[in-house]
Design a protein around this motif. Structure first.
Motif, short mmCIF file in Angstrom:
data_model
loop_
_atom_site.label_atom_id
_atom_site.label_comp_id
_atom_site.label_asym_id
_atom_site.label_seq_id
_atom_site.Cartn_x
_atom_site.Cartn_y
_atom_site.Cartn_z
N PRO A 52 -11.43 -13.15 28.52
CA PRO A 52 -12.84 -13.08 28.17
C PRO A 52 -13.28 -11.67 27.80
O PRO A 52 -12.69 -10.69 28.27
N GLU A 53 -14.29 -11.59 26.95
CA GLU A 53 -14.94 -10.32 26.64
C GLU A 53 -16.42 -10.44 26.97
O GLU A 53 -17.08 -11.41 26.57
N THR A 54 -16.94 -9.45 27.68
CA THR A 54 -18.31 -9.52 28.17
C THR A 54 -19.30 -9.73 27.05
O THR A 54 -20.24 -10.53 27.18
N ASP A 55 -19.12 -9.05 25.91
CA ASP A 55 -20.09 -9.16 24.82
C ASP A 55 -20.08 -10.53 24.18
O ASP A 55 -21.07 -10.94 23.57
N ALA A 56 -18.99 -11.27 24.31
CA ALA A 56 -18.85 -12.54 23.60
C ALA A 56 -19.09 -13.76 24.48
O ALA A 56 -19.58 -14.78 24.00
N VAL A 57 -18.73 -13.67 25.74
CA VAL A 57 -18.63 -14.88 26.55
C VAL A 57 -19.95 -15.63 26.68
O VAL A 57 -19.98 -16.87 26.59
N GLY A 77 -4.73 -11.94 31.20
CA GLY A 77 -4.90 -11.30 32.49
C GLY A 77 -5.57 -9.94 32.42
O GLY A 77 -6.45 -9.63 33.23
N GLU A 78 -5.16 -9.09 31.47
CA GLU A 78 -5.76 -7.76 31.38
C GLU A 78 -7.23 -7.84 30.98
O GLU A 78 -8.04 -6.98 31.36
N GLN A 79 -7.61 -8.88 30.24
CA GLN A 79 -9.01 -9.07 29.90
C GLN A 79 -9.80 -9.53 31.12
O GLN A 79 -10.96 -9.12 31.31
N VAL A 80 -9.21 -10.37 31.92
CA VAL A 80 -9.86 -10.79 33.16
C VAL A 80 -10.04 -9.60 34.09
O VAL A 80 -11.08 -9.45 34.73
N ARG A 81 -9.02 -8.74 34.13
CA ARG A 81 -9.12 -7.54 34.98
C ARG A 81 -10.26 -6.65 34.52
O ARG A 81 -10.99 -6.08 35.34
N ARG A 82 -10.45 -6.54 33.19
CA ARG A 82 -11.53 -5.71 32.66
C ARG A 82 -12.91 -6.34 32.86
O ARG A 82 -13.90 -5.65 33.05
N ARG A 89 -17.86 -16.53 35.03
CA ARG A 89 -18.93 -17.29 34.39
C ARG A 89 -18.38 -18.50 33.62
O ARG A 89 -19.03 -19.54 33.55
N ILE A 90 -17.19 -18.35 33.05
CA ILE A 90 -16.57 -19.48 32.37
C ILE A 90 -16.34 -20.62 33.35
O ILE A 90 -16.66 -21.78 33.07
N VAL A 91 -15.78 -20.31 34.51
CA VAL A 91 -15.51 -21.32 35.52
C VAL A 91 -16.81 -21.90 36.07
O VAL A 91 -16.95 -23.12 36.23
N GLU A 92 -17.77 -21.04 36.34
CA GLU A 92 -19.04 -21.50 36.89
C GLU A 92 -19.78 -22.43 35.94
O GLU A 92 -20.53 -23.30 36.37
N HIS A 195 -10.71 -18.57 18.69
CA HIS A 195 -10.64 -17.34 19.48
C HIS A 195 -12.05 -16.89 19.87
O HIS A 195 -12.96 -16.90 19.04
N ASP A 196 -12.20 -16.49 21.13
CA ASP A 196 -13.51 -16.08 21.63
C ASP A 196 -13.55 -14.59 21.96
O ASP A 196 -14.36 -14.15 22.77
#
Length: 268
Positions: A52-57, A77-82, A89-92, A195-196
């Motif tokens: 995920p990317e904060t600006d896009a999600v 994984g590295e995107q989730v870490r960032r 929020r995706i899961v929620e 792609h998101d």
């Protein structure tokens, strides 16, 4: 003798990459169509890679909420870490989380030990930050090596590619072009790849994909197809679940069944 052994090992390491090409699909079988494993008629899989990317999600989550669609997000994984909050929020919001590796690297560039470390790090990061159970895996660029092929199975992950894509990472992609690419030749049960995120893509690509989302869903429904996540129609028939027991119906969305990019113009 040593050279021959090394060459044989290199070939064996690369063989599962044939899953991405027509001639190898009958040998290295992956899931490309939910209809191939018992999905109900009229359902297609909607999947997103690279976030995920904060600006896009939030834009994607809002659009999917308005469209009453649940999707599967193959996260890195590295995107989730960032951006752990974005992943949560995706899961929620009731969507399914799946694995796209820890680093977005072609697996033919990784040694077997490095591949195993990558997938384990991805599992630990994604599950640790979101509480989600991972059930599906798609390698970056759609390319497996022997280690990722075997490790995915050992971790209990279904190996997933795709049947239709929008090639939405390309610089010349537009929402209309993305829609046409996805819908051209689409069949009942196909898994759609979009792609998101843009971290591994052309600048602004996720905005073009977001612009294509409503037209794609509208046309799917106009043709009698309902987009949804992969999890509802997995072979074991289990509904989506996170480790805390939450399921995708929390947001009231439809539960329906539901393929990377080394350089510009190549498959993602």
């Amino acid at each position: 003798m040593a050279s021959a052994t090394a060459a044989a090992l290199a070939v064996g390491h690369a063989l599962p990459a044939l899953a991405a090409v027509p001639g190898g699909r009958s040998i290295f079988r992956t899931t490309r169509r939910v209809g191939d494993r018992g999905g109900a008629p009229g359902r297609v899989g909607l999947t997103f890679d690279d976030g995920p990317e904060t600006d896009a999600v939030d834009g994607f989550l809002e659009a999917l909420r308005e469209l009453d669609v649940v999707a599967t997000f193959f996260v890195v994984g590295e995107q989730v870490r960032r951006s752990p909050d974005a992943a949560r929020r995706i899961v929620e919001a009731g969507h399914e989380i799946a694995c796209h590796g820890y680093r977005h690297l072609n697996h033919l560039r990784l040694t077997p030990p490095a591949t195993i470390r990558d997938l384990r790090a991805a599992r630990d990061t994604i599950t640790g930050e979101t509480g989600a159970e991972i059930r599906h895996f798609r390698p970056p660029y759609g390319v497996f090596n022997a280690a990722s092929w075997v490790t995915a199975a050992r971790l209990g992950w279904e190996r997933v590619l795709w049947a239709r894509w929008g090639r939405d990472w390309e610089e010349d992609a537009t929402p209309e072009l993305i829609r046409r690419r996805v819908m051209s030749g689409l069949r009942d049960g196909d898994i759609i790849l979009l792609h998101d995120a843009e971290a591994y893509s052309s600048s602004g690509s996720w905005r073009r994909t977001l612009g294509a989302l409503e037209p794609i869903v509208s046309e799917l429904r106009g043709r009698g197809f309902e987009p949804g996540p992969l999890g509802l129609v997995s072979p074991n028939g289990h509904p989506l679940r996170t480790t805390n027991g939450a399921g995708p119906s929390a947001n009231g969305g439809r539960l329906a069944g539901g393929g990377g990019h080394e350089a510009k113009g190549t498959p993602r």
